[in-house]
Scaffold this active site. Structure first.
Site, PDB file in Angstrom:
ATOM      1  N   HIS A   3       4.334 -13.271  -8.344  1.00  0.00           N
ATOM      2  CA  HIS A   3       3.035 -13.649  -7.785  1.00  0.00           C
ATOM      3  C   HIS A   3       1.910 -12.839  -8.423  1.00  0.00           C
ATOM      4  CE1 HIS A   3       4.048  -9.973  -5.846  1.00  0.00           C
ATOM      5  NE2 HIS A   3       3.034  -9.971  -5.014  1.00  0.00           N
ATOM      6  N   GLU A  14       4.796  -2.510 -12.426  1.00  0.00           N
ATOM      7  CA  GLU A  14       6.212  -2.159 -12.582  1.00  0.00           C
ATOM      8  C   GLU A  14       6.867  -2.958 -13.697  1.00  0.00           C
ATOM      9  OE1 GLU A  14       6.594  -0.952  -7.860  1.00  0.00           O
ATOM     10  OE2 GLU A  14       7.542  -2.792  -8.594  1.00  0.00           O
ATOM     11  N   GLN A  66      -4.475 -11.328  -7.607  1.00  0.00           N
ATOM     12  CA  GLN A  66      -3.350 -11.814  -8.407  1.00  0.00           C
ATOM     13  C   GLN A  66      -3.772 -12.666  -9.593  1.00  0.00           C
ATOM     14  OE1 GLN A  66      -0.832 -13.649  -5.412  1.00  0.00           O
ATOM     15  NE2 GLN A  66      -0.759 -11.735  -4.242  1.00  0.00           N
ATOM     16  N   HIS A 114       0.837  -1.202   0.000  1.00  0.00           N
ATOM     17  CA  HIS A 114       0.000   0.000   0.000  1.00  0.00           C
ATOM     18  C   HIS A 114       0.869   1.248   0.000  1.00  0.00           C
ATOM     19  CE1 HIS A 114      -4.083  -1.755   1.350  1.00  0.00           C
ATOM     20  NE2 HIS A 114      -3.312  -2.761   0.972  1.00  0.00           N
TER      21      HIS A 114
END
Length: 474
Positions: free
Chosen positions: A366, A374, A391, A19
């Site tokens: 994951h 990113e 995910q 976060h």
């Protein structure tokens, strides 16, 4: 005529690395590219961890862009440890303490001549009510994909019963308005809990989500609610459009170079940057496999064993992040560099710097949204091993929508482990010279280019952020 006061944004975030990262990225981007003042606030314990190497920064710190001020959640000394109290008790203590301490923080800022223009809440439903009581405008910052946001929206607006009815059928297909067809196994894991799990951690998260969307529904009665989303407009056109008549979604995705050019603040984990960056310098372009499961997800011991088998069989150099709290499962895997220089194992690293390095050829991930975003922004293909939360949906986007990676298949025995031979297949597919690998790498670079366009002057993220600041300032 008196000049308008400088807009002042207060970011409030949970004490989790997943976060803090996106909130801090946006906060720094906002401070660096607009006329706004920015204050960043997380819990006392997390604040201390962020500035553990900085003297006299226990309560206040300014890095030249941002002012950092902590709030108390009642767990100042050791932080909250899951399992130390039941979920409902924790939520009650956490909610009560944060309501009080954030109210005090906002009032103290006003008393010091720095009144808050807008509170940016990173998944804190009750902060909107606190801000409203104090006469401060607020906005939610959604730190997952727009597709995930749209999925939650439709779940709470007509599709909850259908999804719950088929929660135990992984291959059942759900068609949500404006989104690609999704199987139950693709959905955020919190949406498929049973009534028996309502008091579990998953149930606790789902109810927080419900609270947030109820607040957005309530706001619709007086005006169209606005939500900032950590994505790029060009990446998720359909998902953004699928809720656009009800909610003003503002994609403000950005690249993260600003994070490491101003301050080292932000990491809750220790890292030895020079060692692994120097190691990467010795490797050929596109040759290194980077493996990391983020700041919360664990790799099971069996999964680690299968990963070792795959990495050794692939004969590619690799940089592997194995957090300190996952070391017991890691068994014999040592830290640092091995004797022949083929591997580097670290407890933490500056992920963006690693992904931006020319030696990285693949990211085994994951598929948390921070890692996915990113990797996309750096043009690095992915091998996806999703576990929980959002995910699986991120992996679906990577594999089926963006085409810049591949989702690995778990073994059929129900233990959720991806076998070594499957990982080798995925690595060879993504990094090999075959037609599929070439296409995956081409698309990875395509999405990187779209991100660069979005954050450039006049790009979608640049214009969206500027327009948001302007609206708040008037």
């Amino acid at each position: 005529m008196a000049a308008k006061p400088q807009p002042h944004f207060l970011f409030i975030t949970y004490p989790f690395q997943g976060h803090i990262n996106p909130a801090l990225h946006l906060a720094k981007h906002l401070a660096a590219t607009t006329c706004a003042a920015v204050t960043f606030s997380t819990t006392v314990f997390a604040h201390r961890s962020m500035f553990s190497s900085t003297p006299n920064s226990d309560k206040h710190f300014n890095d030249g862009l941002i002012t950092y001020l902590p709030f108390s959640d009642g767990f100042d000394e050791e932080g909250y440890k899951r399992g130390s109290m039941d979920t409902k008790e924790f939520l009650s203590v956490f909610r009560t303490n944060t309501k009080s301490s954030v109210s005090i923080l906002i009032n103290d800022l006003a008393a010091s001549g720095r009144p808050v223009t807008c509170l940016v809440a990173v998944f804190f439903p009750w902060m909107v009510d606190i801000a409203s009581q104090l006469g401060v405008p607020s906005v939610f910052y959604w730190i997952q994909a727009a597709t995930v946001f749209a999925t939650y929206y439709h779940f709470f607006h007509g599709y909850e019963s259908l999804i719950k009815e088929h929660a135990n059928e992984p291959s059942f297909t759900v068609c949500l308005p404006g989104l690609l067809p999704l199987q139950i196994k693709d959905l955020p894991s919190f949406l498929t809990i049973t009534d028996d799990d309502s008091d579990s951690y998953f149930g606790f998260i789902l109810e927080l989500m419900r609270d947030m969307f109820e607040i957005l529904d309530r706001e619709q009665a007086r005006m169209k609610p606005r939500v900032l989303i950590n994505t790029f407009q060009e990446w998720e056109v359909d998902a953004i459009a699928s809720v656009s008549t009800e909610i003003e979604t503002v994609p403000v995705g950005h690249l993260t170079q600003v994070v490491y050019t101003n301050s080292g603040a932000g990491y809750l984990f220790n890292e030895n940057e020079n060692k692994y960056m120097e190691w990467l310098e010795t490797k050929e372009n596109g040759s290194v496999v980077y493996i990391s499961f983020g700041s919360i997800s664990f790799m099971k011991k069996k999964q680690i064993e299968e990963m070792v088998i795959a990495l050794e069989e692939s004969k590619r150099p690799y940089l592997w992040v194995v957090r300190k709290d996952n070391r017991e499962e890691a068994g014999e895997i040592g830290g640092g560099e091995d004797g022949n220089g083929n591997r580097m194992v670290v407890e933490w690293c500056s992920q963006v710097r690693v992904l931006a390095h020319k030696a990285i050829g693949c990211f085994v991930t994951h598929c948390g949204w921070n890692s996915t975003l990113e990797s996309l922004a750096c043009g690095v293909p992915m091998v996806c091993l999703p576990q929980w939360s959002d995910q699986a949906m991120n992996a679906k986007l990577v594999d089926s929508v963006w085409g810049c990676g591949v989702r690995s298949e778990v073994d059929g025995d129900g233990d959720g482990v991806v076998r070594g031979e499957e990982l080798v297949r995925c690595l060879n597919l993504v990094m090999g010279d075959g037609e599929k690998g070439v296409e995956i790498r081409r698309k990875a670079n395509l999405w990187k280019d779209k991100a660069l366009e979005a954050v450039s002057e006049g790009g979608s993220s640049d214009l969206n952020l500027m327009a948001f600041v302007q609206k708040i300032s008037h």
